[in-house]
Design a protein around this motif. Structure first.
Motif, PDB file in Angstrom:
ATOM      1  N   THR A   1       0.862  -1.178   0.000  1.00 31.39           N
ATOM      2  CA  THR A   1       0.000   0.000   0.000  1.00 31.39           C
ATOM      3  C   THR A   1       0.900   1.230   0.000  1.00 31.39           C
ATOM      4  OG1 THR A   1      -1.653  -1.202   1.281  1.00 31.39           O
ATOM      5  CG2 THR A   1      -1.856   1.178   1.216  1.00 31.39           C
ATOM      6  N   ILE A   2       0.630   2.158  -0.888  1.00 35.26           N
ATOM      7  CA  ILE A   2       1.442   3.371  -1.005  1.00 35.26           C
ATOM      8  C   ILE A   2       0.581   4.583  -0.664  1.00 35.26           C
ATOM      9  CG2 ILE A   2       2.779   4.831  -2.561  1.00 35.26           C
ATOM     10  CD1 ILE A   2       3.411   2.300  -4.157  1.00 35.26           C
ATOM     11  N   ILE A   3       1.093   5.432   0.208  1.00 35.28           N
ATOM     12  CA  ILE A   3       0.413   6.672   0.572  1.00 35.28           C
ATOM     13  C   ILE A   3       1.298   7.815   0.108  1.00 35.28           C
ATOM     14  CG2 ILE A   3      -0.527   8.043   2.459  1.00 35.28           C
ATOM     15  CD1 ILE A   3      -0.409   5.205   3.965  1.00 35.28           C
ATOM     16  N   GLU A   4       0.742   8.722  -0.668  1.00 36.27           N
ATOM     17  CA  GLU A   4       1.525   9.846  -1.179  1.00 36.27           C
ATOM     18  C   GLU A   4       0.650  11.079  -1.289  1.00 36.27           C
ATOM     19  OE1 GLU A   4       1.086   8.561  -5.874  1.00 36.27           O
ATOM     20  OE2 GLU A   4       3.032   8.447  -4.908  1.00 36.27           O
ATOM     21  N   GLY A   5       1.289  12.206  -1.535  1.00 33.64           N
ATOM     22  CA  GLY A   5       0.558  13.448  -1.733  1.00 33.64           C
ATOM     23  C   GLY A   5       0.605  14.390  -0.541  1.00 33.64           C
ATOM     24  N   TYR A   6       1.440  14.101   0.466  1.00 38.07           N
ATOM     25  CA  TYR A   6       1.536  14.968   1.633  1.00 38.07           C
ATOM     26  C   TYR A   6       2.419  16.152   1.298  1.00 38.07           C
ATOM     27  CZ  TYR A   6       2.014  16.290   6.541  1.00 38.07           C
ATOM     28  OH  TYR A   6       1.982  16.959   7.735  1.00 38.07           O
TER      29      TYR A   6
ATOM     30  N   VAL B   1       2.898  -3.901  11.046  1.00 37.71           N
ATOM     31  CA  VAL B   1       3.521  -4.386   9.813  1.00 37.71           C
ATOM     32  C   VAL B   1       4.766  -3.561   9.521  1.00 37.71           C
ATOM     33  CG1 VAL B   1       1.371  -5.211   8.786  1.00 37.71           C
ATOM     34  CG2 VAL B   1       2.122  -2.896   8.333  1.00 37.71           C
ATOM     35  N   GLY B   2       5.544  -4.025   8.577  1.00 30.81           N
ATOM     36  CA  GLY B   2       6.725  -3.292   8.156  1.00 30.81           C
ATOM     37  C   GLY B   2       6.381  -2.284   7.088  1.00 30.81           C
ATOM     38  N   GLY B   3       7.315  -1.417   6.842  1.00 29.94           N
ATOM     39  CA  GLY B   3       7.117  -0.409   5.815  1.00 29.94           C
ATOM     40  C   GLY B   3       8.295   0.537   5.801  1.00 29.94           C
ATOM     41  N   SER B   4       8.223   1.523   4.922  1.00 31.56           N
ATOM     42  CA  SER B   4       9.320   2.481   4.830  1.00 31.56           C
ATOM     43  C   SER B   4       8.790   3.815   4.333  1.00 31.56           C
ATOM     44  CB  SER B   4      10.404   1.960   3.889  1.00 31.56           C
ATOM     45  OG  SER B   4       9.896   1.859   2.574  1.00 31.56           O
ATOM     46  N   PHE B   5       9.672   4.811   4.397  1.00 35.56           N
ATOM     47  CA  PHE B   5       9.385   6.146   3.900  1.00 35.56           C
ATOM     48  C   PHE B   5      10.455   6.470   2.880  1.00 35.56           C
ATOM     49  CE2 PHE B   5      10.191  10.697   3.997  1.00 35.56           C
ATOM     50  CZ  PHE B   5       8.929  11.187   3.720  1.00 35.56           C
ATOM     51  N   LYS B   6      10.074   6.550   1.595  1.00 32.57           N
ATOM     52  CA  LYS B   6      11.024   6.843   0.526  1.00 32.57           C
ATOM     53  C   LYS B   6      10.363   7.755  -0.495  1.00 32.57           C
ATOM     54  CE  LYS B   6      13.301   2.356   0.544  1.00 32.57           C
ATOM     55  NZ  LYS B   6      13.550   1.148  -0.240  1.00 32.57           N
ATOM     56  N   ASN B   7      11.125   8.690  -1.019  1.00 34.08           N
ATOM     57  CA  ASN B   7      10.680   9.547  -2.126  1.00 34.08           C
ATOM     58  C   ASN B   7       9.311  10.168  -1.869  1.00 34.08           C
ATOM     59  OD1 ASN B   7      13.021   8.705  -3.453  1.00 34.08           O
ATOM     60  ND2 ASN B   7      11.958   6.991  -4.418  1.00 34.08           N
ATOM     61  N   ASP B   8       9.112  10.708  -0.681  1.00 37.99           N
ATOM     62  CA  ASP B   8       7.846  11.340  -0.295  1.00 37.99           C
ATOM     63  C   ASP B   8       6.657  10.389  -0.395  1.00 37.99           C
ATOM     64  OD1 ASP B   8       9.127  13.720   0.284  1.00 37.99           O
ATOM     65  OD2 ASP B   8       8.889  14.477  -1.762  1.00 37.99           O
ATOM     66  N   GLN B   9       6.899   9.108  -0.140  1.00 43.82           N
ATOM     67  CA  GLN B   9       5.846   8.100  -0.120  1.00 43.82           C
ATOM     68  C   GLN B   9       6.001   7.248   1.124  1.00 43.82           C
ATOM     69  OE1 GLN B   9       6.563   5.798  -3.654  1.00 43.82           O
ATOM     70  NE2 GLN B   9       5.186   7.038  -4.885  1.00 43.82           N
ATOM     71  N   ILE B  10       4.877   6.809   1.667  1.00 41.47           N
ATOM     72  CA  ILE B  10       4.888   5.810   2.731  1.00 41.47           C
ATOM     73  C   ILE B  10       4.542   4.490   2.071  1.00 41.47           C
ATOM     74  CG2 ILE B  10       3.816   5.002   4.852  1.00 41.47           C
ATOM     75  CD1 ILE B  10       3.133   7.898   5.510  1.00 41.47           C
ATOM     76  N   ILE B  11       5.407   3.496   2.225  1.00 46.00           N
ATOM     77  CA  ILE B  11       5.187   2.185   1.642  1.00 46.00           C
ATOM     78  C   ILE B  11       4.936   1.207   2.781  1.00 46.00           C
ATOM     79  CG2 ILE B  11       6.174   0.353   0.222  1.00 46.00           C
ATOM     80  CD1 ILE B  11       7.930   2.586  -1.061  1.00 46.00           C
TER      81      ILE B  11
END
Length: 108
Positions: A48-53, A73-83
Motif C-alpha cells: 500500500t502506497i500513501i503519497e501526496g503529503y 507491519v513493516g514499511g518504509s518512507f522513501k521519495n515522499d511516499q509511505i510504503i
C-alpha cells in the motif's frame, strides 16, 4: 536513602520543580488536497502506497511510524511516499480520516 535525598546531598543549591512535564502532542499539518492511497504489487507481493503529503518530511515520517505501529507491519518512507507491506487501504484510510486528512482510494 532514596535517589532524591542523594541528589540533595550532592547538589544542595538545586531547586526541584514539582510541575509535571507536559508532552506536546505533535500536530500534523493538514492539507487541502487528499492523500492518495494506492495498491500495487511488487515482486508478487502486495503493498500500500500513501503519497501526496505537502507538509514537512518529519511529520510524514511520524505519520508513517504511527501507521506501521497501528497495523503491526513493516514499511518504509522513501521519495515522499509511505510504503506499507500488505493491502491495508481501508484501515489506513479510516485512520487518516480520524486524524483529519482527506483521502482518495486509487487502484483496484
Amino acid at each position: 536513602m532514596d535517589l532524591e535525598d542523594q541528589l540533595k546531598n550532592l547538589f544542595p543549591d538545586h531547586i526541584v520543580s514539582k510541575e509535571p512535564e507536559q508532552q506536546e502532542e505533535s500536530a500534523l499539518w493538514l492539507q487541502d488536497e487528499p492523500l492518495i492511497c494506492k495498491y500495487e504489487k511488487r515482486k508478487g507481493k502486495p503493498i500500500t502506497i500513501i503519497e501526496g503529503y505537502t507538509g514537512a518530511d518529519k511529520d510524514f515520517k511520524q505519520l508513517a511510524k504511527e501507521i506501521k505501529q497501528l497495523l503491526s507491519v513493516g514499511g518504509s518512507f522513501k521519495n515522499d511516499q509511505i510504503i506499507i507491506q500488505g493491502d491495508y487501504r481501508d484501515r489506513i484510510m479510516k485512520f487518516l480520516q480520524e486524524k483529519g486528512f482527506k483521502t482518495k482510494r486509487v487502484g483496484g
